[in-house]
Design an enzyme around this catalytic site. Structure first.
Site, PDB file in Angstrom:
ATOM      1  N   THR A 137     -16.211 -17.772 -87.983  1.00 35.71           N
ATOM      2  CA  THR A 137     -17.494 -17.068 -87.954  1.00 35.71           C
ATOM      3  C   THR A 137     -17.489 -16.066 -89.107  1.00 35.71           C
ATOM      4  OG1 THR A 137     -17.531 -17.314 -85.559  1.00 35.71           O
ATOM      5  CG2 THR A 137     -19.081 -15.737 -86.521  1.00 35.71           C
ATOM      6  N   LYS A 185     -17.034  -7.418 -85.461  1.00 37.88           N
ATOM      7  CA  LYS A 185     -17.164  -8.181 -86.720  1.00 37.88           C
ATOM      8  C   LYS A 185     -18.426  -9.061 -86.664  1.00 37.88           C
ATOM      9  CE  LYS A 185     -15.210 -12.054 -86.920  1.00 37.88           C
ATOM     10  NZ  LYS A 185     -15.550 -13.493 -86.754  1.00 37.88           N
ATOM     11  N   LYS A 211     -24.772 -19.303 -85.720  1.00 43.71           N
ATOM     12  CA  LYS A 211     -23.654 -18.789 -84.908  1.00 43.71           C
ATOM     13  C   LYS A 211     -23.757 -17.265 -84.767  1.00 43.71           C
ATOM     14  CE  LYS A 211     -19.517 -18.066 -83.235  1.00 43.71           C
ATOM     15  NZ  LYS A 211     -19.236 -18.217 -81.819  1.00 43.71           N
TER      16      LYS A 211
HETATM   17  N1  LIG Z   1     -11.488 -16.505 -79.831  1.00 42.32           N
HETATM   18  C1  LIG Z   1     -12.685 -16.966 -79.484  1.00 42.32           C
HETATM   19  O1  LIG Z   1     -13.067 -17.004 -78.303  1.00 42.32           O
HETATM   20  C2  LIG Z   1     -13.623 -17.501 -80.549  1.00 42.32           C
HETATM   21  C3  LIG Z   1     -14.737 -18.278 -80.151  1.00 42.32           C
HETATM   22  C4  LIG Z   1     -15.589 -18.780 -81.129  1.00 42.32           C
HETATM   23  C5  LIG Z   1     -15.354 -18.492 -82.467  1.00 42.32           C
HETATM   24  N2  LIG Z   1     -14.281 -17.705 -82.824  1.00 42.32           N
HETATM   25  C6  LIG Z   1     -14.080 -17.425 -84.249  1.00 42.32           C
HETATM   26  O2  LIG Z   1     -12.947 -18.178 -84.676  1.00 42.32           O
HETATM   27  C7  LIG Z   1     -12.287 -17.494 -85.746  1.00 42.32           C
HETATM   28  C8  LIG Z   1     -10.790 -17.404 -85.423  1.00 42.32           C
HETATM   29  O3  LIG Z   1     -10.659 -16.663 -84.199  1.00 42.32           O
HETATM   30  P1  LIG Z   1      -9.303 -16.657 -83.357  1.00 42.32           P
HETATM   31  O4  LIG Z   1      -9.664 -16.163 -81.996  1.00 42.32           O
HETATM   32  O5  LIG Z   1      -8.570 -17.941 -83.527  1.00 42.32           O
HETATM   33  O6  LIG Z   1      -8.504 -15.484 -84.126  1.00 42.32           O
HETATM   34  P2  LIG Z   1      -6.931 -15.242 -84.254  1.00 42.32           P
HETATM   35  O7  LIG Z   1      -6.181 -15.786 -83.065  1.00 42.32           O
HETATM   36  O8  LIG Z   1      -6.753 -13.796 -84.587  1.00 42.32           O
HETATM   37  O9  LIG Z   1      -6.505 -16.139 -85.515  1.00 42.32           O
HETATM   38  C9  LIG Z   1      -6.920 -15.773 -86.786  1.00 42.32           C
HETATM   39  C10 LIG Z   1      -6.296 -16.705 -87.799  1.00 42.32           C
HETATM   40  O10 LIG Z   1      -6.679 -16.257 -89.116  1.00 42.32           O
HETATM   41  C11 LIG Z   1      -5.497 -16.078 -89.896  1.00 42.32           C
HETATM   42  N3  LIG Z   1      -5.720 -15.024 -90.894  1.00 42.32           N
HETATM   43  C12 LIG Z   1      -6.277 -13.806 -90.699  1.00 42.32           C
HETATM   44  N4  LIG Z   1      -6.301 -13.099 -91.842  1.00 42.32           N
HETATM   45  C13 LIG Z   1      -5.731 -13.905 -92.792  1.00 42.32           C
HETATM   46  C14 LIG Z   1      -5.470 -13.740 -94.170  1.00 42.32           C
HETATM   47  N5  LIG Z   1      -5.815 -12.622 -94.820  1.00 42.32           N
HETATM   48  N6  LIG Z   1      -4.866 -14.755 -94.825  1.00 42.32           N
HETATM   49  C15 LIG Z   1      -4.526 -15.896 -94.164  1.00 42.32           C
HETATM   50  N7  LIG Z   1      -4.751 -16.118 -92.847  1.00 42.32           N
HETATM   51  C16 LIG Z   1      -5.345 -15.117 -92.178  1.00 42.32           C
HETATM   52  C17 LIG Z   1      -4.433 -15.725 -88.892  1.00 42.32           C
HETATM   53  O11 LIG Z   1      -3.153 -15.889 -89.425  1.00 42.32           O
HETATM   54  P3  LIG Z   1      -1.899 -15.068 -88.805  1.00 42.32           P
HETATM   55  O12 LIG Z   1      -1.460 -15.856 -87.587  1.00 42.32           O
HETATM   56  O13 LIG Z   1      -0.904 -15.044 -89.892  1.00 42.32           O
HETATM   57  O14 LIG Z   1      -2.397 -13.683 -88.436  1.00 42.32           O
HETATM   58  C18 LIG Z   1      -4.763 -16.709 -87.780  1.00 42.32           C
HETATM   59  O15 LIG Z   1      -4.309 -18.001 -88.088  1.00 42.32           O
HETATM   60  C19 LIG Z   1     -13.001 -16.145 -85.911  1.00 42.32           C
HETATM   61  O16 LIG Z   1     -13.924 -16.201 -86.976  1.00 42.32           O
HETATM   62  C20 LIG Z   1     -13.734 -15.980 -84.584  1.00 42.32           C
HETATM   63  O17 LIG Z   1     -14.888 -15.165 -84.713  1.00 42.32           O
HETATM   64  C21 LIG Z   1     -13.400 -17.236 -81.900  1.00 42.32           C
END
Ligand SMILES: NC(=O)c1ccc[n+]([C@@H]2O[C@H](COP(=O)([O-])OP(=O)(O)OC[C@H]3O[C@@H](n4cnc5c(N)ncnc54)[C@H](OP(=O)(O)O)[C@@H]3O)[C@@H](O)[C@H]2O)c1
Length: 301
Positions: A97, A240, A172
């Site tokens: 997102t 965010k 989204k």
């Molecule tokens: N969680 C939900 O319920 C949900 C639902 C719908 C959509 N989303 C969207 O999906 C996306 C991911 O969410 P998530 O819940 O999976 O988050 P998350 O568990 O915090 O995972 C974030 C990912 O991004 C990577 N990352 C962050 N900063 C980075 C950087 N500077 N360079 C390289 N990699 C980086 C992290 O790597 P590291 O492991 O090294 O930190 C990790 O693989 C977001 O945009 C969120 O808004 C989430």
């Protein structure tokens, strides 16, 4: 030969998506900044790549799922980024997102490599994803979508083609503002009912059986009784998305008063030291100001 699927960003969402692709029998080549977080996937058969670029060089379709716009720039751009490794004829599916403008700018670079880009953000939670019920909104060329449809369907059953690249991210962002607004309204309802004499459990039970019980309220409403030990979507992530909505509102000239308000209530949650919790913890801010006890936290008695 089966297409190799590349996956960059193996966090809460990306990791579970890659797992579903592996479980469906697809070869997956993955990268995560923190390599240790991908160990379970490697044990399950994923090949690990040394950089986002190496993922793109070895894959027919590349997916990315990272935190925010800055994270996307970090994995997509630069000499070790995804774009540098894309081969002509491949498809890059960006699912985070993030800013629609940044998505479009990246799309122009992807096209310069002879590849196609789709934005395909998802609606749902880690629980929805594990249940195989995630919804995709897709932006970009219909032909590119048809090429990746089978892989998206291995992750979730609902695909809505919204329009050209960037419009899925836009949709989204418009969708997600409702998560925070609904949770704030739900929290107000519980506080009002409880302070007026109805037990919190009974208020939650009644609301979940009422017309206001959206799918999101159904799965997150019970969090005001007990927060999950690990946030499904924490305060910072929700803020965010609200900021993305406010930025877009300013850009196109739409007023978003309840979005702005929800953002500030989450800022108050942060101020109270609750930033690591699921954003449903906005309930605790209202409870505190209403003289009511906070939600139960995992490990607390
Ligand atoms: N969680 C939900 O319920 C949900 C639902 C719908 C959509 N989303 C969207 O999906 C996306 C991911 O969410 P998530 O819940 O999976 O988050 P998350 O568990 O915090 O995972 C974030 C990912 O991004 C990577 N990352 C962050 N900063 C980075 C950087 N500077 N360079 C390289 N990699 C980086 C992290 O790597 P590291 O492991 O090294 O930190 C990790 O693989 C977001 O945009 C969120 O808004 C989430």
């Amino acid at each position: 030969m089966a297409a190799t699927l590349g996956f960059v960003g193996l966090g809460a969402m990306g990791g579970r998506m890659a797992r579903r692709l592996l479980d469906a029998g697809h070869p997956v080549l993955g990268y995560n900044r923190t390599a240790s977080r991908a160990k379970g996937l490697v044990d399950a058969g994923m090949r690990a790549a040394a950089s986002p670029r190496a993922v793109a060089e070895g894959a027919d379709v590349v997916f990315s799922m990272v935190t925010d716009t800055d994270a996307l720039q970090a994995v997509a751009r630069g000499p070790e980024g995804i774009v540098a490794g894309l081969r002509p004829g491949t498809v890059y599916v960006e699912m985070s997102t993030v800013s629609p403008a940044a998505t479009r700018a990246l799309g122009a670079e992807v096209a310069g490599r002879g590849a196609a880009m789709l934005d395909a953000p998802v609606s749902g939670s880690v629980a929805t994803l594990e249940a195989g019920q995630l919804s995709f909104m897709v932006g970009g060329e219909a032909a590119a979508l048809e090429r990746v449809r089978p892989y998206l369907l291995a992750i979730g059953p609902t695909i809505t083609h919204v329009g050209p690249l960037g419009l899925a991210a836009t949709m989204k962002i418009a969708t997600n503002l409702g998560l925070a607004v609904q949770m704030l309204a739900f929290s107000e309802a519980v506080c009002l009912a409880e302070k007026a004499g109805i037990a919190r459990e009974r208020a939650v039970e009644t609301l979940l059986r009422s017309v206001i019980a959206s799918p999101m309220v159904k799965y997150r409403g019970p969090f005001v009784l007990g927060m999950p030990a690990e946030a499904w979507f924490d305060v910072g992530m929700m803020q965010k998305d609200l900021r993305l909505a406010l930025d877009l509102g300013r850009a196109v000239g739409v007023t978003l008063p309840s979005t702005a308000l929800s953002h500030e209530w989450l800022a108050a949650a942060r101020g109270l030291g609750l930033a690591d919790h699921d954003f449903a913890v906005v309930f605790d801010v209202l409870a505190e100001l209403s003289g009511l006890p906070p939600s139960k936290k995992s490990g607390a008695t």
